[in-house]
Design an enzyme around this catalytic site. Structure first.
Site, PDB file in Angstrom:
ATOM      1  N   HIS A  32      55.443  16.824 -37.499  1.00  0.00           N
ATOM      2  CA  HIS A  32      55.430  17.583 -36.217  1.00  0.00           C
ATOM      3  C   HIS A  32      54.621  18.932 -36.392  1.00  0.00           C
ATOM      4  O   HIS A  32      53.784  19.138 -35.328  1.00  0.00           O
ATOM      5  CB  HIS A  32      56.722  17.778 -35.762  1.00  0.00           C
ATOM      6  CG  HIS A  32      57.660  16.616 -35.737  1.00  0.00           C
ATOM      7  ND1 HIS A  32      59.048  16.605 -35.495  1.00  0.00           N
ATOM      8  CD2 HIS A  32      57.352  15.292 -35.797  1.00  0.00           C
ATOM      9  CE1 HIS A  32      59.397  15.522 -35.647  1.00  0.00           C
ATOM     10  NE2 HIS A  32      58.627  14.605 -35.675  1.00  0.00           N
ATOM     11  N   ASN A  74      44.196   4.840 -35.422  1.00  0.00           N
ATOM     12  CA  ASN A  74      45.038   5.145 -36.612  1.00  0.00           C
ATOM     13  C   ASN A  74      46.045   4.196 -36.803  1.00  0.00           C
ATOM     14  O   ASN A  74      46.169   3.848 -38.269  1.00  0.00           O
ATOM     15  CB  ASN A  74      45.681   6.531 -36.229  1.00  0.00           C
ATOM     16  CG  ASN A  74      44.726   7.684 -35.715  1.00  0.00           C
ATOM     17  OD1 ASN A  74      43.651   7.779 -36.145  1.00  0.00           O
ATOM     18  ND2 ASN A  74      45.159   8.600 -35.038  1.00  0.00           N
ATOM     19  N   CYS A 132      40.621   5.880 -29.360  1.00  0.00           N
ATOM     20  CA  CYS A 132      41.085   7.310 -29.184  1.00  0.00           C
ATOM     21  C   CYS A 132      41.829   7.616 -30.627  1.00  0.00           C
ATOM     22  O   CYS A 132      42.570   8.653 -30.717  1.00  0.00           O
ATOM     23  CB  CYS A 132      42.271   7.691 -28.119  1.00  0.00           C
ATOM     24  SG  CYS A 132      43.658   6.367 -28.235  1.00  0.00           S
TER      25      CYS A 132
HETATM   26  C1  PEP Z   1      46.422   6.119 -32.786  1.00  0.00           C
HETATM   27  O1  PEP Z   1      47.436   5.425 -33.632  1.00  0.00           O
HETATM   28  O2  PEP Z   1      45.477   5.952 -33.124  1.00  0.00           O
HETATM   29  C2  PEP Z   1      46.950   7.105 -31.837  1.00  0.00           C
HETATM   30  C3  PEP Z   1      45.870   7.673 -31.206  1.00  0.00           C
HETATM   31  O3  PEP Z   1      48.234   7.141 -31.663  1.00  0.00           O
HETATM   32  P1  PEP Z   1      48.915   8.029 -32.703  1.00  0.00           P
HETATM   33  O4  PEP Z   1      47.852   8.877 -33.883  1.00  0.00           O
HETATM   34  O5  PEP Z   1      49.699   9.289 -31.865  1.00  0.00           O
HETATM   35  O6  PEP Z   1      49.864   7.269 -33.490  1.00  0.00           O
END
Ligand code: PEP
Ligand code: MG
Length: 746
Positions: free
Chosen positions: A364, A629, A677
């Site tokens: 976090h 991600n 994203c």
């Molecule tokens: C992702 O998984 O690419 C994403 C944008 O969400 P987080 O990084 O918050 O899991």
């Protein structure tokens, strides 16, 4: 054999302390101290060796050896008996020094006539300061009592150092022992910063290392230990909601806090003249030196527990809290073992950098540091032992390296790096109002990722077209209770207001076993990333999700609203969530409240399964955002949190790119808007490659918008697509090499 009695020891310690009150420079005090010790211990020699740099010890004061050797005789760490004491942090006690392993003859001292040797480290909680030695002509080993007594004396010298007793002239310690140290950690957030250390938990200052009345000191110690034990018992009672590991740590604390040996040793130190505080520190230092030598990983782990307990005990004894009243320095760099997200957020953007001993890329605190764009290095082992408030510090978030009290040459090179980055930022700022268009006029929309109100000013400064991903979980993580609907609505409204008409795509709560809320009952799951998280929780326990959706609708105040659901793995999940949102809109409408003039509902594509969903799913989505991600970790089956594998597979691997192309094609066929994203969207080469493959909306951290736009404006995406296709046709595994070479040729 000379028996040392407790009263001798106490008298000596009091005399040592009294030297603090006598006027004179550091050298005078050191000289006087060696005289007092030799006299009290009935030895012919007493010498103090201090570190001149991390590798070199220097004879700084002596009673009995050749006075001309003072400040002349030096030895390397590990060299001779003195060097051995310094390196191991353990005493050396021998009746026949010349025959002892590692003995080095130093004629300039005239020490050859002294047969017996007893050396103990001068150290304070992991901070090595030097070595204290007594020597005698008579060939005998020193007794346990004498050894113990000398360790107590060394402790008082170490504490006096901390109080600045010896600073001020060439014999001084306190200034000289503060060497440059480099720490190799892991990148938590990129960026470079220079500043001054601000310890989140400052060290306790022991104002009086010598105790006047052992009975009083022992009572103080026993009371503090009893309070400590009660505190731990209380923590254990409240630990029902903790995971197994946290509970085990507490159990280990409890064992240590109740250990009779620990308290007995501290009482013995007090009998020899130490104050309760100094006794705690002595045991902490001694145990540290021992545990550090151990090759047993479990024992070394216990070091943390010991430090933690000792620090708690010291705070109880001294009444010193974390707030010492010290002022935050200019350009503060926060140094801590670990820190919670709310505490980090309290410091906010005034911090220039953050360095943690623990933490993880997905912790976090790391999320908050990223949101605040503060360079963060994690896993900087032992830095809280080395750093003092106000120390100069350089944080290299790109390399995961920290320089504490750097050499001027290092600091100079580092400043050049910061200046170059600032220069580049300035160039990017000039691009702010220009479109992200390639040479042929193809446009790419560059959005930013956000999660805090503090992110919003970046919307303007970065030139982002909107917020492509607003992570709502941060607002939940930084609180100690579930936020109320009204609070959330007010916050989301401020976000929409700040965007001034630019789109904001809110992602509903992505919380689960790995991102545990302080007030959520933790689930023990073998694979939290693939466990009960995100939309799965939202659908199974809809209370919080519903409340969040209501807050979003209210925040929109009739303006357009975009909502996306995280971690959708099957169309059903999306349909159910979308229906929930639509129901809430209808409910608001029925209550006569304004509802969004336009509602866009999207899904995050983070599991490969969703790429192969039926067309009806794509048609039902107003937009899809690839959460790269998570998608990448599941595509390659490589944990994004695991240092050993998280960088193992290339985003530009042709398999992954072909998969991305499949998603682009599915969305195009169904007329569904698509964006990307994940972190990769902010890496210029990756971003360019995605754009060439047809991804025309990318959402990234604000700092990446400039570099990505800069590159897009210099290339022809059509041309790049041809390079990618040719590379795939040649059967290469990754297009990285080809893309980089092509870019260099442009
Ligand atoms: C992702 O998984 O690419 C994403 C944008 O969400 P987080 O990084 O918050 O899991
Ligand atoms: Mg994700």
């Amino acid at each position: 054999m000379v028996e040392r009695r407790e009263t001798d020891s106490r008298t000596l310690l009091r005399r040592l302390r009294d030297t603090l009150a006598t006027p004179g420079g550091g050298q005078d005090r050191l000289d006087h101290i060696t005289h007092l010790i030799a006299d009290s211990m009935h030895t012919q020699v007493c010498s103090i060796y201090l570190f001149r740099d991390p590798e070199t010890l220097e004879l700084c004061a002596t009673e009995g050896l050749n006075p001309d050797a003072v400040h002349q005789v030096r030895m390397r760490l590990g060299e001779g008996l003195v060097g051995r004491v310094a390196r191991t942090g353990q005493p050396v006690n021998t009746g026949d020094a010349p025959a002892a392993p590692g003995f080095r003859y130093m004629p300039e001292t005239g020490e050859e006539i002294y047969s017996s040797f007893l050396g103990v480290p001068i150290q304070r909680v992991g901070e090595k300061l030097g070595v204290l030695v007594v020597q005698s002509r008579e060939a005998r080993e020193f007794s346990e009592d004498e050894l113990y007594g000398l360790e107590v004396v060394a402790m008082v010298i170490a504490e006096m150092t901390e109080l600045g007793a010896f600073t001020g002239d060439q014999g001084g310690i306190g200034a000289a022992h503060r060497f440059p140290v480099m720490f190799r950690g892991t990148t938590g957030q990129e960026g470079a910063a220079e500043g001054r250390v601000w310890l989140h938990e400052p060290r306790v200052v022991v104002a009086n290392p010598v105790g006047d009345d052992p009975d009083v000191e022992k009572t103080r110690l026993e009371q503090a230990v009893a309070t400590l034990q009660a505190q731990i018992d209380e923590m254990l009672i409240g630990s029902a909601a903790m995971d197994k590991e946290q509970r085990q740590v507490l159990e280990a604390y409890k064992m240590l806090a109740h250990s009779r040996g620990w308290v007995r040793r501290m009482c013995e130190d007090i009998d020899l003249g130490l104050s309760a505080e100094a006794a705690v520190e002595k045991e902490q230092s001694t145990a540290r030196a021992r545990l550090e030598q151990s090759t047993d990983a479990y024992l070394r782990e216990r070091l943390h527990d010991l430090d933690d307990l000792s620090n708690r005990l010291l705070r109880l004894l001294t009444g010193q809290g974390k707030d010492t009243g010290a002022e935050l320095p200019e350009n503060p760099v926060l140094v801590a073992r670990n820190i919670g997200p709310a505490e980090l957020l309290d410091y906010g953007r005034q911090l220039k950098g953050v360095v943690l001993e623990e933490g993880s890329v997905g912790s976090h605190a790391a999320i908050v540091a990223r949101a605040l764009a503060i360079p963060l290095v994690i896993h900087a082992t032992r830095i809280t032992n080395e750093a003092l408030n106000g120390d100069q510090i350089l944080v290299d978030g790109d390399q995961g390296i920290v320089h504490l009290r750097p050499e001027e040459s290092v600091a100079g090179a580092f400043r050049d790096k910061i200046a170059m980055q600032a220069e580049a930022q300035k160039r990017y700022a000039d691009l702010r109002s220009l479109p992200a268009q390639d040479r042929a006029g193809q446009s790419v929309s560059l959005m930013m990722n956000a999660g805090l109100m503090a992110d919003l000013p970046s919307l303007k400064s970065s030139g982002a077209d909107g917020v492509g991903l607003f992570r709502t979980e941060l607002q939940f993580l930084i609180r100690t209770r579930v936020p109320r609907r009204g609070e959330l609505a007010a916050l989301y409204k401020r976000v929409i207001d700040a965007a001034q008409g630019a789109p904001v795509q809110f992602r509903t709560l992505d919380i689960g076993s790995d991102k545990v809320l302080p007030y959520m009952k933790p689930q023990e799951e073998p694979n939290p990333a693939m466990g009960w998280r995100a939309i799965r929780v939202g659908l199974d326990k809809p209370g919080v999700l519903r409340m969040q959706l209501q807050a979003l609708i209210r925040a929109s105040e009739g303006r357009p609203l975009s909502v996306m659901f995280p971690f959708v793995a099957a169309p059903d999940e999306f349909h159910a969530a979308k229906a929930m949102l639509e129901r809430e809109v209808e409910r608001e409408r029925a209550l006569g409240r304004p509802v969004p003039e336009k509602l866009r509902v999207g899904a995050m594509l983070e599991t490969p399964s969703l790429a192969f969903a039926p067309d009806s799913f794509f048609a039902a989505c107003d937009f899809i955002s690839i959460g790269g991600n998570d998608l990448k970790q599941f595509f390659f089956a490589a944990d994004r949190e695991n240092e050993r594998v998280r960088r193992r597979y290339d985003t530009l691997d042709v398999s992954f790119l072909s998969f991305i192309e499949t998603i682009v094609a599915r969305c195009a066929a169904n007329d569904t808007a698509l964006s990307f994203c994940g972190e990769d969207a902010g890496r210029p080469i990756e971003a360019l490659t995605f754009a060439a493959l047809g991804l025309r909306t990318l959402s990234m951290r604000p700092a990446s918008i400039g570099p990505v736009k800069h590159l897009i404006r210099r290339v022809d995406l059509e041309g790049l697509k041809k390079v990618i296709d040719a590379t795939r046709a040649r059967g290469e595994q990754s297009v990285r090499h080809a893309v980089t070479a092509w870019l260099a040729s442009q």
